[in-house]
Design a protein around this motif. Structure first.
Motif, PDB file in Angstrom:
ATOM      1  N   PRO A  45      -6.787   0.280   5.596  1.00 19.96           N
ATOM      2  CA  PRO A  45      -6.667  -0.678   6.709  1.00 19.96           C
ATOM      3  C   PRO A  45      -5.488  -0.411   7.632  1.00 19.96           C
ATOM      4  O   PRO A  45      -5.226  -1.202   8.541  1.00 19.96           O
ATOM      5  CB  PRO A  45      -6.482  -2.013   5.977  1.00 19.96           C
ATOM      6  N   LEU A  46      -4.788   0.702   7.438  1.00 20.75           N
ATOM      7  CA  LEU A  46      -3.514   0.899   8.129  1.00 20.75           C
ATOM      8  C   LEU A  46      -3.670   1.263   9.604  1.00 20.75           C
ATOM      9  O   LEU A  46      -2.880   0.808  10.442  1.00 20.75           O
ATOM     10  CB  LEU A  46      -2.699   1.968   7.413  1.00 20.75           C
ATOM     11  N   ALA A  47      -4.660   2.085   9.938  1.00 22.77           N
ATOM     12  CA  ALA A  47      -4.823   2.484  11.341  1.00 22.77           C
ATOM     13  C   ALA A  47      -5.148   1.261  12.199  1.00 22.77           C
ATOM     14  O   ALA A  47      -4.572   1.077  13.288  1.00 22.77           O
ATOM     15  CB  ALA A  47      -5.915   3.542  11.466  1.00 22.77           C
ATOM     16  N   GLY A  67      -0.586  10.145   4.397  1.00 27.96           N
ATOM     17  CA  GLY A  67      -1.043  11.411   4.941  1.00 27.96           C
ATOM     18  C   GLY A  67      -2.211  11.212   5.893  1.00 27.96           C
ATOM     19  O   GLY A  67      -2.332  10.180   6.563  1.00 27.96           O
ATOM     20  N   GLY A  68      -3.104  12.203   5.924  1.00 28.80           N
ATOM     21  CA  GLY A  68      -4.245  12.135   6.828  1.00 28.80           C
ATOM     22  C   GLY A  68      -5.104  10.906   6.601  1.00 28.80           C
ATOM     23  O   GLY A  68      -5.683  10.350   7.544  1.00 28.80           O
ATOM     24  N   GLY A  69      -5.191  10.452   5.350  1.00 32.11           N
ATOM     25  CA  GLY A  69      -6.012   9.290   5.047  1.00 32.11           C
ATOM     26  C   GLY A  69      -5.563   8.041   5.774  1.00 32.11           C
ATOM     27  O   GLY A  69      -6.382   7.175   6.096  1.00 32.11           O
ATOM     28  N   GLY A  70      -4.264   7.951   6.047  1.00 35.15           N
ATOM     29  CA  GLY A  70      -3.744   6.786   6.733  1.00 35.15           C
ATOM     30  C   GLY A  70      -4.230   6.657   8.164  1.00 35.15           C
ATOM     31  O   GLY A  70      -4.167   5.576   8.745  1.00 35.15           O
ATOM     32  N   LEU A  71      -4.731   7.763   8.738  1.00 34.35           N
ATOM     33  CA  LEU A  71      -5.222   7.753  10.105  1.00 34.35           C
ATOM     34  C   LEU A  71      -6.692   7.374  10.199  1.00 34.35           C
ATOM     35  O   LEU A  71      -7.221   7.217  11.298  1.00 34.35           O
ATOM     36  CB  LEU A  71      -5.021   9.140  10.733  1.00 34.35           C
ATOM     37  N   LEU A  94       0.832  -1.209   0.000  1.00 33.80           N
ATOM     38  CA  LEU A  94       0.000   0.000   0.000  1.00 33.80           C
ATOM     39  C   LEU A  94       0.863   1.255   0.000  1.00 33.80           C
ATOM     40  O   LEU A  94       0.548   2.246  -0.682  1.00 33.80           O
ATOM     41  CB  LEU A  94      -0.920  -0.012   1.225  1.00 33.80           C
ATOM     42  N   ALA A  95       1.967   1.221   0.757  1.00 32.65           N
ATOM     43  CA  ALA A  95       2.859   2.383   0.818  1.00 32.65           C
ATOM     44  C   ALA A  95       3.482   2.670  -0.542  1.00 32.65           C
ATOM     45  O   ALA A  95       3.535   3.832  -0.986  1.00 32.65           O
ATOM     46  CB  ALA A  95       3.958   2.129   1.860  1.00 32.65           C
ATOM     47  N   ILE A  96       3.962   1.645  -1.212  1.00 30.80           N
ATOM     48  CA  ILE A  96       4.608   1.838  -2.512  1.00 30.80           C
ATOM     49  C   ILE A  96       3.594   2.336  -3.541  1.00 30.80           C
ATOM     50  O   ILE A  96       3.879   3.266  -4.319  1.00 30.80           O
ATOM     51  CB  ILE A  96       5.269   0.532  -2.979  1.00 30.80           C
ATOM     52  N   MET A 124       5.312   3.754   8.633  1.00 34.21           N
ATOM     53  CA  MET A 124       5.828   4.372   7.418  1.00 34.21           C
ATOM     54  C   MET A 124       4.736   4.472   6.352  1.00 34.21           C
ATOM     55  O   MET A 124       4.595   5.485   5.661  1.00 34.21           O
ATOM     56  CB  MET A 124       7.019   3.562   6.907  1.00 34.21           C
ATOM     57  N   ALA A 125       3.934   3.402   6.228  1.00 31.71           N
ATOM     58  CA  ALA A 125       2.849   3.416   5.246  1.00 31.71           C
ATOM     59  C   ALA A 125       1.805   4.466   5.592  1.00 31.71           C
ATOM     60  O   ALA A 125       1.264   5.149   4.702  1.00 31.71           O
ATOM     61  CB  ALA A 125       2.208   2.030   5.171  1.00 31.71           C
TER      62      ALA A 125
END
Length: 412
Positions: free
Chosen positions: A372-374, A363-367, A282-284, A357-358
């Motif tokens: 699925p990252l949070a 950005g804000g979406g990752g929170l 997802l990060a890449i 890192m991902a």
């Protein structure tokens, strides 16, 4: 030492990967959205039963079962720990992965307790429906009033009384207690405070609907309740169950715990390598698709190096887990004590860093729950305390590492 998957493992790995790609991954976002928007999220949505039925029909079921048990009964796939690792890794990439193959914790650990220590009656009543995916279970060990990193602090009690045992105490972070199909818990408590410190405790099978068992609340982990499984605070108020519900005998709790926690720890680590792999993917993807300051994110601020270090960390962790799995297969849990503690101390931390890192690259979406990252971060961070905090495992490693030097000093 050869970590090449056996032909059997490779066959199942490919089948599991295909099932996840075609049946699980496309439905996961809708499943989570429906669950979280439900008035009561502590339910089993129809999709789950549909996926489980499909997986079982295709023979993709109970992969976690010990090889010896599979060979004796014909159940499961007959996989060693090394063979199971690539399957568990793929399951760990998705929330529903372990569940649909009937390989979800804490049921896997509880099933192994019954396989290795349960009576025939206990297996028929509890293990059989657990392996059929008809019921679920919970494990009640950690307590809020004491430092549970030292399990000998346990204050809850299991007191024999004629043909029964009587349970009293308060447990929390009892994973799986919120599931609507949770039918029983394994309760661990103090029986004889004057016995040897590792012979004082007892494990008991307790039907969830026994009078005196009360789920007081479900506990959030960084705001996530992990529905429909959950982590609950449970009180046991003069709970009376037949003595035949005691597992392996009074005072056997620590012996059982050591046998249970070894496989449980390595299974967690196998799954979290898969979760870290998905986070890196997802990060890449995000870093290559998004542009800032005239460049793709992947070309800004050292992100290429972060990606490279994540790849190194995941590969190192995978090899360490495979080595531990090999030791379990060849030497048993007591031949891999240091290595089990090593992966428990290192793999969740690795996953936590990769997921962090991902999140940063999203950005804000990752929170948010848009990705699925949070939830993945909450799981990785909490695993650094589940099955014992990092510090306990580091203590085990250092004690084993220092033992030869201490013996040498005593001889000189």
């Amino acid at each position: 030492m050869d970590f090449t998957p056996s032909a059997r493992s490779a066959k199942y790995r490919d089948k599991v990967a295909e099932f996840i790609a075609t049946e699980v991954a496309p439905t996961e976002a809708d499943y989570l959205r429906t669950l979280h928007q439900a008035e009561d999220p502590w339910v089993v949505l129809p999709l789950v039963d549909e996926l489980k039925a499909k997986a079982r029909e295709r023979g993709l079921w109970n992969f976690f079962l010990p090889k010896s048990y599979s060979e004796a009964t014909g159940e499961g796939a007959g996989l060693s720990n090394v063979d199971y690792a690539p399957l568990a890794e793929r399951m760990g990439r998705h929330v529903l992965g372990p569940e649909v193959f009937n390989c979800n914790a804490p049921d896997t650990g509880n099933a192994e307790v019954l396989i290795h220590y349960g009576s025939e009656q206990q297996r028929q009543r509890w293990l059989r429906p657990l392996l059929d995916g008809e019921i679920r279970s919970a494990f009640c060990m950690t307590e809020p009033e004491v430092a549970s990193s030292d399990a000998t602090n346990m204050a809850a009690t299991v007191v024999p009384d004629g043909d029964d045992v009587v349970l009293n105490g308060r447990k929390w972070f009892s994973t799986g207690i919120g599931h609507p199909r949770c039918e029983f818990v394994i309760f661990m408590g103090l029986t004889d405070p004057d016995a040897h410190r590792h012979q004082r405790h007892t494990m008991v099978l307790v039907p969830k609907d026994t009078p005196g068992v009360s789920v007081e609340r479900m506990l959030p982990v960084f705001g996530f309740y992990d529905e429909p499984y959950g982590h609950g605070e449970v009180t046991f108020d003069n709970v009376r169950v037949p003595r035949e519900n005691v597992i392996a005998g009074l005072g056997k709790g620590f012996e059982i715990a050591q046998g249970r926690l070894g496989p449980g720890r390595i299974h967690h680590c196998m799954r979290f390598i898969g979760l870290a792999e998905r986070a890196l993917e997802l990060a890449i993807t995000r870093a290559m698709d998004r542009t800032a300051f005239g460049k793709p994110l992947v070309n800004l601020g050292g992100n290429r190096e972060r990606i490279a270090r994540a790849r190194i960390a995941i590969n190192q962790a995978r090899l360490q887990v495979l080595h531990t799995a090999w030791l379990l297969d060849t030497h048993g849990p007591f031949g891999a004590l240091s290595e089990l503690s090593q992966i428990k101390a290192s793999v969740p931390g690795m996953a936590e860093q990769v997921i962090d890192m991902a999140i940063q690259l999203h950005g804000g979406g990752g929170l948010t729950n848009d990705f699925p990252l949070a939830g993945a971060y909450a799981g990785a961070r909490s695993l650094r305390m589940a099955d014992g905090p990092d510090e306990v495992h580091l203590g085990v490693i250092s004690r084993i590492e220092l033992a030869p030097y201490k013996e040498r000093a005593e001889r000189s």
